[in-house]
Write an enzyme that holds these catalytic residues in place. Structure first.
Site, PDB file in Angstrom:
ATOM      1  CG  ASP A 107      -6.193  -0.342   1.242  1.00 42.92           C
ATOM      2  OD1 ASP A 107      -7.284  -1.437   1.578  1.00 42.92           O
ATOM      3  OD2 ASP A 107      -7.248   0.892   2.128  1.00 42.92           O
ATOM      4  CG  HIS A 142      -8.774   4.879   3.057  1.00 44.17           C
ATOM      5  ND1 HIS A 142      -9.432   4.781   3.951  1.00 44.17           N
ATOM      6  CD2 HIS A 142      -8.053   3.265   2.557  1.00 44.17           C
ATOM      7  CE1 HIS A 142      -9.680   3.655   4.399  1.00 44.17           C
ATOM      8  NE2 HIS A 142      -8.919   3.234   3.845  1.00 44.17           N
ATOM      9  CB  CYS A 158      -1.796  -2.751   5.313  1.00 44.92           C
ATOM     10  SG  CYS A 158      -4.111  -2.137   5.127  1.00 44.92           S
ATOM     11  CE  LYS A 218      -3.787  -4.395   1.348  1.00 49.77           C
ATOM     12  NZ  LYS A 218      -4.959  -3.432   2.231  1.00 49.77           N
ATOM     13  CG  ASP A 260      -2.038  -0.864   1.069  1.00 54.98           C
ATOM     14  OD1 ASP A 260      -1.836  -2.347   0.291  1.00 54.98           O
ATOM     15  OD2 ASP A 260      -2.728  -1.259   1.749  1.00 54.98           O
ATOM     16  CG  HIS A 310     -11.169   0.680   0.177  1.00 53.36           C
ATOM     17  ND1 HIS A 310     -11.157  -0.753   1.094  1.00 53.36           N
ATOM     18  CD2 HIS A 310      -9.986   1.343   1.035  1.00 53.36           C
ATOM     19  CE1 HIS A 310     -10.225  -0.682   1.336  1.00 53.36           C
ATOM     20  NE2 HIS A 310      -9.901   0.191   1.968  1.00 53.36           N
TER      21      HIS A 310
HETATM   22  C1  VGL Z   1      -4.884   0.396   6.077  1.00 57.11           C
HETATM   23  C2  VGL Z   1      -5.920   1.462   7.185  1.00 57.11           C
HETATM   24  C3  VGL Z   1      -6.843   1.023   6.160  1.00 57.11           C
HETATM   25  C4  VGL Z   1      -2.915   0.407   5.551  1.00 57.11           C
HETATM   26  C5  VGL Z   1      -6.224   0.647   4.871  1.00 57.11           C
HETATM   27  O1  VGL Z   1      -2.905   0.154   4.369  1.00 57.11           O
HETATM   28  O2  VGL Z   1      -3.110   0.441   6.583  1.00 57.11           O
HETATM   29  N1  VGL Z   1      -5.044   1.238   7.637  1.00 57.11           N
HETATM   30  N2  VGL Z   1      -6.906   0.846   5.344  1.00 57.11           N
HETATM   31 ZN    ZN Z   2      -8.316   0.936   3.276  1.00 58.51          ZN
END
Ligand code: VGL
Ligand code: ZN
Length: 215
Positions: free
Chosen positions: A48, A69, A147, A94, A8, A50
């Site tokens: 990430d 995010h 993550c 993901k 990420d 979404h």
């Molecule tokens: C993450 C919070 C929500 C991360 C992803 O990549 O650590 N943290 N989504």
């Molecule tokens: Zn996230």
């Protein structure tokens, strides 16, 4: 064989992003050194990713805990612009299902579904006729306490030899010591904690020896 897992490294987790991690951008140069080191047989990056109505968002759900995010297709979901993406062999998306979050690059948070990452690595192991234990995964990225931690723990539990590159990660630290807690948990699970200079010095030593042998 050695695998580099970049978790990420996206704009929204860097300063200026919607879920900014302090100094998140400072890992990019280190990640790039690892990427161009020629130490890794395989470089995998997770994103990430979404949908805009994702249930992990405060804006969408009473159970949501995060600001919006890494919404699919937005600038915030892109890799940091300085990340060397040319050598990335595989991108794992993901958090794509509305109803369930996925911190780990391997499984969603309830382990109901998996990404293609484990089956991909197991297929590579089978082709090379090696065991998962002979696959060494170096994990770096954002964020350590979510993550990165979840991905490294799943990696070690799936049987891969796993290390965390400490200087190539940063934590959200919603509570002040979440980073230390994460490191303790990782160590307890059998994840080795290393620094990039140790990894990079390894190859430098090998190169020096090779040069000496030729002389
Ligand atoms: C993450 C919070 C929500 C991360 C992803 O990549 O650590 N943290 N989504
Ligand atoms: Zn996230």
């Amino acid at each position: 064989m050695k695998v580099l897992l970049l978790v990420d490294i996206q704009n929204d987790f860097c300063p200026g992003g919607n879920l900014a991690v302090a100094e998140g951008d400072q890992i990019v140069a280190i990640a790039n050194q690892l990427i161009s080191s020629d130490l890794y047989d395989l470089i995998i990056a997770s994103k990430d990713w979404h949908p805009s109505n994702h249930s992990s968002f405060l804006s969408n759900s009473s159970t949501g805990i995060w600001p919006d995010h890494c919404i699919q297709g937005t600038i915030g979901a892109e890799f940091h612009p300085d990340l060397n993406t040319k050598k990335i062999d595989q991108i794992i998306l993901k958090g794509t299902k509305v109803e369930i979050d996925s911190y780990s690059a391997f499984f969603d948070n309830q382990k109901l579904n998996q990404t293609e990452l484990d089956s991909y690595l197991k297929a590579v192991a089978k082709r090379l006729q090696i065991s998962p234990r002979d696959i060494e995964i170096s994990v770096c990225g954002l964020a350590l306490d979510y993550c990165v931690k979840a991905s490294a723990i799943d990696a070690v539990e799936l049987g891969y030899k796993t290390e965390l590159v400490l200087d190539a990660t940063r934590a959200v630290n919603i509570s002040p010591n979440d980073d230390l807690k994460a490191l303790r948990e990782l160590k307890a699970k059998g994840v080795e904690i290393v620094e990039s200079r140790g990894i990079l010095a390894g190859i430098q030593r090998e190169q020096v020896q090779a040069i000496n042998l030729e002389a």
